[in-house]
Enzyme design. Structure first.
Site, mmCIF file in Angstrom:
data_model
loop_
_atom_site.group_PDB
_atom_site.id
_atom_site.type_symbol
_atom_site.label_atom_id
_atom_site.label_comp_id
_atom_site.label_asym_id
_atom_site.label_seq_id
_atom_site.Cartn_x
_atom_site.Cartn_y
_atom_site.Cartn_z
ATOM 1 C CG HIS A 79 -1.905 -1.155 1.169
ATOM 2 N ND1 HIS A 79 -2.898 -1.328 0.230
ATOM 3 C CD2 HIS A 79 -1.941 -2.246 1.965
ATOM 4 C CE1 HIS A 79 -3.531 -2.459 0.481
ATOM 5 N NE2 HIS A 79 -2.970 -3.044 1.510
ATOM 6 C CG ASN A 96 4.923 -9.335 2.239
ATOM 7 O OD1 ASN A 96 5.789 -9.911 1.582
ATOM 8 N ND2 ASN A 96 3.653 -9.314 1.902
ATOM 9 C CB ALA A 139 -2.806 -5.914 12.074
#
Length: 178
Positions: A79, A96, A139
């Site tokens: 993103h 990532n 997250a």
């Protein structure tokens, strides 16, 4: 085309060829940033091109990945950031970095991140921790202690919750024998 740029293309698009490169370079500002970053580490005249591209790149405002940072093959930044990485961080192959990731240190060496590691959105990795290979960090986690190989860690402060199928979010892995 350098192996580092090929590896990044593989991570983003699953293939590397001239057409994919041009498409990615024109359409993907994160990939453009990574090209400048990779060319800055070149040993030939491409380094001059990389330094020029680095100076004119606007993505540096949202992705703060210093040129001195050691990054392995196949980096994927999801993103387009924002991502903040300390220059003393060492990042392995096929990593990532999701949006709003911070890897920092106030006292010297920052984190050492292993191969095939997925770092979820809004993760903070603080100080000199070692994150193993094939790790998934969920997250919103705050990592202040080492994470072993093949683990999934979540929470504030991050704790290992299992060893079931970690690293499964790493798609289009670059193998050095490619």
């Amino acid at each position: 085309m350098s192996d580092y740029i090929k590896s990044d293309l593989i991570r983003y698009y699953g293939k590397y060829d001239a057409l994919t490169f041009f498409y990615a370079y024109i359409r993907n500002s994160t990939f453009r940033f990574q090209c400048a970053f990779r060319l800055c580490h070149a040993k030939s005249g491409a380094k001059i091109i990389g330094l020029f591209l680095w100076m004119i790149n606007k993505t540096k405002r949202t992705i703060q990945l210093p040129r001195q940072t050691q990054v392995g093959y196949g980096l994927y930044i999801g993103h387009g950031g924002p991502v903040v990485v300390n220059s003393s961080t060492i990042i392995g192959n096929n990593c990532n970095l999701s949006q709003f990731t911070t890897i920092g240190s106030n006292e010297g060496q920052a984190a050492i991140i292993g191969d095939n590691t997925y770092i979820g959105p809004n993760v903070c990795i603080v100080e000199n921790v070692k994150i193993g290979n094939n790790v998934t960090i969920g997250a919103g986690s705050v990592v202040t202690k080492d994470i072993p190989d093949n683990a999934t860690a979540v929470g504030n402060y991050a704790k290992v919750i299992n060893y079931d199928n970690p690293g499964r979010y790493i798609k289009n892995r670059w193998n050095i024998i490619n």
